[in-house]
Design a protein around this motif. Sequence first.
Motif, PDB file in Angstrom:
ATOM      1  N   HIS A 160      10.139   2.403  -1.582  1.00 52.30           N
ATOM      2  CA  HIS A 160       8.543   2.635  -0.657  1.00 52.30           C
ATOM      3  C   HIS A 160       8.307   3.692   0.297  1.00 52.30           C
ATOM      4  CE1 HIS A 160       8.228   0.192   3.379  1.00 52.30           C
ATOM      5  NE2 HIS A 160       9.734  -0.107   2.201  1.00 52.30           N
ATOM      6  N   GLU A 161       9.456   3.517   0.868  1.00 52.93           N
ATOM      7  CA  GLU A 161       9.840   4.558   1.887  1.00 52.93           C
ATOM      8  C   GLU A 161       9.494   6.286   1.328  1.00 52.93           C
ATOM      9  OE1 GLU A 161      11.777   3.598   5.215  1.00 52.93           O
ATOM     10  OE2 GLU A 161      10.994   1.905   5.447  1.00 52.93           O
ATOM     11  N   ARG A 162      10.184   6.287   0.559  1.00 55.33           N
ATOM     12  CA  ARG A 162      10.527   7.987  -0.019  1.00 55.33           C
ATOM     13  C   ARG A 162       9.351   8.391  -0.867  1.00 55.33           C
ATOM     14  NH1 ARG A 162      15.447   9.244  -2.273  1.00 55.33           N
ATOM     15  NH2 ARG A 162      14.714  11.053  -2.421  1.00 55.33           N
ATOM     16  N   LEU A 163       8.138   7.603  -0.836  1.00 55.96           N
ATOM     17  CA  LEU A 163       7.280   7.598  -2.213  1.00 55.96           C
ATOM     18  C   LEU A 163       6.346   7.979  -0.398  1.00 55.96           C
ATOM     19  CD1 LEU A 163       7.156   4.599  -4.006  1.00 55.96           C
ATOM     20  CD2 LEU A 163       7.689   7.641  -5.161  1.00 55.96           C
ATOM     21  N   THR A 164       6.104   8.471   0.230  1.00 56.54           N
ATOM     22  CA  THR A 164       4.877   8.912   1.012  1.00 56.54           C
ATOM     23  C   THR A 164       5.083  10.647   1.120  1.00 56.54           C
ATOM     24  OG1 THR A 164       6.642   7.565   2.872  1.00 56.54           O
ATOM     25  CG2 THR A 164       4.991   9.922   3.726  1.00 56.54           C
ATOM     26  N   PHE A 165       4.112  11.185   1.040  1.00 59.77           N
ATOM     27  CA  PHE A 165       2.954  12.215   0.943  1.00 59.77           C
ATOM     28  C   PHE A 165       1.971  12.159   2.555  1.00 59.77           C
ATOM     29  CE2 PHE A 165       0.150   9.413  -1.235  1.00 59.77           C
ATOM     30  CZ  PHE A 165      -1.216   9.687  -1.191  1.00 59.77           C
ATOM     31  N   ARG A 166       2.000  13.435   2.478  1.00 59.43           N
ATOM     32  CA  ARG A 166       0.725  13.611   3.567  1.00 59.43           C
ATOM     33  C   ARG A 166       0.269  14.227   3.472  1.00 59.43           C
ATOM     34  NH1 ARG A 166       1.966  13.329   8.729  1.00 59.43           N
ATOM     35  NH2 ARG A 166       0.809  14.575  10.462  1.00 59.43           N
ATOM     36  N   TYR A 167      -1.042  13.669   3.597  1.00 62.66           N
ATOM     37  CA  TYR A 167      -2.494  14.647   3.062  1.00 62.66           C
ATOM     38  C   TYR A 167      -3.605  14.549   4.573  1.00 62.66           C
ATOM     39  CZ  TYR A 167      -7.610  14.908   0.844  1.00 62.66           C
ATOM     40  OH  TYR A 167      -8.483  15.493   0.399  1.00 62.66           O
ATOM     41  N   GLY A 169      -3.449  14.926   7.663  1.00 63.48           N
ATOM     42  CA  GLY A 169      -2.749  15.125   8.152  1.00 63.48           C
ATOM     43  C   GLY A 169      -2.253  13.723   8.940  1.00 63.48           C
ATOM     44  N   ARG A 170      -1.745  12.502   7.787  1.00 61.41           N
ATOM     45  CA  ARG A 170      -1.918  11.731   7.596  1.00 61.41           C
ATOM     46  C   ARG A 170      -1.103  11.316   6.278  1.00 61.41           C
ATOM     47  NH1 ARG A 170      -3.949   6.787   5.737  1.00 61.41           N
ATOM     48  NH2 ARG A 170      -3.468   4.892   7.101  1.00 61.41           N
ATOM     49  N   ASP A 171       0.105  10.911   7.042  1.00 67.15           N
ATOM     50  CA  ASP A 171       0.829   9.878   6.032  1.00 67.15           C
ATOM     51  C   ASP A 171       0.234   9.377   5.013  1.00 67.15           C
ATOM     52  OD1 ASP A 171       2.711  12.093   6.739  1.00 67.15           O
ATOM     53  OD2 ASP A 171       4.135  10.378   7.739  1.00 67.15           O
ATOM     54  N   PHE A 172       1.203   9.236   3.667  1.00 65.07           N
ATOM     55  CA  PHE A 172       0.790   7.686   3.143  1.00 65.07           C
ATOM     56  C   PHE A 172       1.276   7.036   2.640  1.00 65.07           C
ATOM     57  CE2 PHE A 172      -3.472  10.104   3.804  1.00 65.07           C
ATOM     58  CZ  PHE A 172      -4.473   9.519   3.541  1.00 65.07           C
ATOM     59  N   ARG A 173       0.964   6.261   2.002  1.00 63.06           N
ATOM     60  CA  ARG A 173       1.901   5.910   0.861  1.00 63.06           C
ATOM     61  C   ARG A 173       1.498   4.921  -0.121  1.00 63.06           C
ATOM     62  NH1 ARG A 173       7.157   5.473   5.021  1.00 63.06           N
ATOM     63  NH2 ARG A 173       6.633   2.372   5.571  1.00 63.06           N
ATOM     64  N   LEU A 174       1.684   4.288  -0.788  1.00 65.47           N
ATOM     65  CA  LEU A 174       1.668   2.669  -1.442  1.00 65.47           C
ATOM     66  C   LEU A 174       1.431   1.619  -1.259  1.00 65.47           C
ATOM     67  CD1 LEU A 174       3.407   2.988  -4.917  1.00 65.47           C
ATOM     68  CD2 LEU A 174       1.411   3.588  -4.578  1.00 65.47           C
ATOM     69  N   THR A 175       2.313   1.641   0.418  1.00 67.00           N
ATOM     70  CA  THR A 175       2.925   0.567   1.373  1.00 67.00           C
ATOM     71  C   THR A 175       1.828   0.684   2.408  1.00 67.00           C
ATOM     72  OG1 THR A 175       4.841   1.044   1.753  1.00 67.00           O
ATOM     73  CG2 THR A 175       4.501  -0.930   0.042  1.00 67.00           C
ATOM     74  N   ASP A 176       1.218   1.609   2.140  1.00 66.04           N
ATOM     75  CA  ASP A 176       0.126   2.915   3.468  1.00 66.04           C
ATOM     76  C   ASP A 176       0.929   2.805   4.587  1.00 66.04           C
ATOM     77  OD1 ASP A 176      -2.339   3.146   4.633  1.00 66.04           O
ATOM     78  OD2 ASP A 176      -2.787   1.560   5.524  1.00 66.04           O
ATOM     79  N   VAL A 177       2.311   3.465   4.493  1.00 62.23           N
ATOM     80  CA  VAL A 177       3.399   4.048   5.600  1.00 62.23           C
ATOM     81  C   VAL A 177       3.311   2.221   6.489  1.00 62.23           C
ATOM     82  CG1 VAL A 177       3.491   6.333   5.856  1.00 62.23           C
ATOM     83  CG2 VAL A 177       1.310   4.647   7.350  1.00 62.23           C
ATOM     84  N   SER A 178       3.513   1.122   5.321  1.00 63.54           N
ATOM     85  CA  SER A 178       4.517   0.691   6.762  1.00 63.54           C
ATOM     86  C   SER A 178       4.785  -0.391   5.466  1.00 63.54           C
ATOM     87  CB  SER A 178       3.204  -0.654   7.145  1.00 63.54           C
ATOM     88  OG  SER A 178       2.098  -0.989   6.448  1.00 63.54           O
ATOM     89  N   GLY A 179       5.236  -1.740   6.070  1.00 62.79           N
ATOM     90  CA  GLY A 179       5.815  -2.753   4.575  1.00 62.79           C
ATOM     91  C   GLY A 179       7.707  -2.793   4.517  1.00 62.79           C
ATOM     92  N   ARG A 180       8.003  -4.328   4.580  1.00 62.09           N
ATOM     93  CA  ARG A 180       9.607  -3.893   4.810  1.00 62.09           C
ATOM     94  C   ARG A 180       9.905  -4.910   3.327  1.00 62.09           C
ATOM     95  NH1 ARG A 180      11.784  -8.968   5.623  1.00 62.09           N
ATOM     96  NH2 ARG A 180       9.972 -10.702   6.665  1.00 62.09           N
ATOM     97  N   VAL A 181      11.183  -4.722   2.760  1.00 66.10           N
ATOM     98  CA  VAL A 181      10.928  -5.417   1.877  1.00 66.10           C
ATOM     99  C   VAL A 181      11.763  -7.008   1.871  1.00 66.10           C
ATOM    100  CG1 VAL A 181      13.331  -5.471  -0.062  1.00 66.10           C
ATOM    101  CG2 VAL A 181      12.147  -2.863  -0.038  1.00 66.10           C
ATOM    102  N   VAL A 182      10.962  -8.181   1.426  1.00 63.84           N
ATOM    103  CA  VAL A 182      11.406  -8.925   2.170  1.00 63.84           C
ATOM    104  C   VAL A 182      12.722  -9.527   1.558  1.00 63.84           C
ATOM    105  CG1 VAL A 182      10.334 -11.327   2.104  1.00 63.84           C
ATOM    106  CG2 VAL A 182       8.981  -9.358   1.928  1.00 63.84           C
ATOM    107  N   LYS A 183      13.750  -8.914   2.173  1.00 62.96           N
ATOM    108  CA  LYS A 183      15.368  -9.653   1.204  1.00 62.96           C
ATOM    109  C   LYS A 183      16.005 -11.094   0.962  1.00 62.96           C
ATOM    110  CE  LYS A 183      16.906  -5.165   3.683  1.00 62.96           C
ATOM    111  NZ  LYS A 183      17.099  -4.430   2.323  1.00 62.96           N
ATOM    112  N   GLU A 184      15.108 -12.030   1.360  1.00 61.71           N
ATOM    113  CA  GLU A 184      14.776 -12.727   1.578  1.00 61.71           C
ATOM    114  C   GLU A 184      14.427 -13.761   0.094  1.00 61.71           C
ATOM    115  OE1 GLU A 184      14.285 -12.724   5.848  1.00 61.71           O
ATOM    116  OE2 GLU A 184      13.445 -12.051   4.046  1.00 61.71           O
ATOM    117  N   LEU A 185      13.581 -12.425  -0.928  1.00 60.65           N
ATOM    118  CA  LEU A 185      13.244 -13.107  -2.256  1.00 60.65           C
ATOM    119  C   LEU A 185      13.661 -12.979  -3.424  1.00 60.65           C
ATOM    120  CD1 LEU A 185       9.605 -12.208  -1.511  1.00 60.65           C
ATOM    121  CD2 LEU A 185      11.113 -14.707  -1.533  1.00 60.65           C
TER     122      LEU A 185
END
Length: 187
Positions: A160-167, A169-185
């Motif tokens: 998800h971090e590689r799906l970042t694009f700039r528009y 003057g702000r970075d955007f991505r599907l996870t709103d430039v946050s989010g972590r993979v819940v590895k426990e799942l």
Amino acid sequence: ASREPQHVRDLYGDTTQGRQMLIARRLVERGVRYVQLYHGAGQPWDSHSKLEDSHRRLAKESDQAVAALLTDLKQRDMLKDTLVIWGGEMGRTPTVQLPATATMGRDHHHDGFTVWLAGGGTKGGYAHGTTDELGLHVAENPVHVHDLHATILHMLGFDHERLTFRYAGRDFRLTDVSGRVVKELLA
């Protein structure tokens, strides 16, 4: 679906939900990469009134079909490669919505609700996160919606971090430039 053996049709049940789940399995079996199902017309799970009766009925309508889908995918060795996601956009408050009437319901609640995942690289039989004793606040292992999205994208093979694009003057991505993979799942 009429080409399916009777025992498979019986497994899913002769209901709208059962037929939808069987068609979903058939689509996945034929290579369709994304299938989305809705349960009921309108928003039947949006129970601001008659919650106990409505949710009991809705769960009963879904139970056999969901169990059949997971069983059928597993028997066909497809569950390991198919991610099944069940949920809505929010939960329900642990308290009755006012005004209290004979048709009591509960309001929207974003701090404590359930989404379950099966197959597709998830860890079976695992529950992640808890609420307090009232179900009002997250007590342990919170999962933000951005974390859920990052985890789903990871299971689908995307970083998800590689799906970042700039528009503008702000970075955007599907996870709103946050989010972590819940590895426990993950299995």
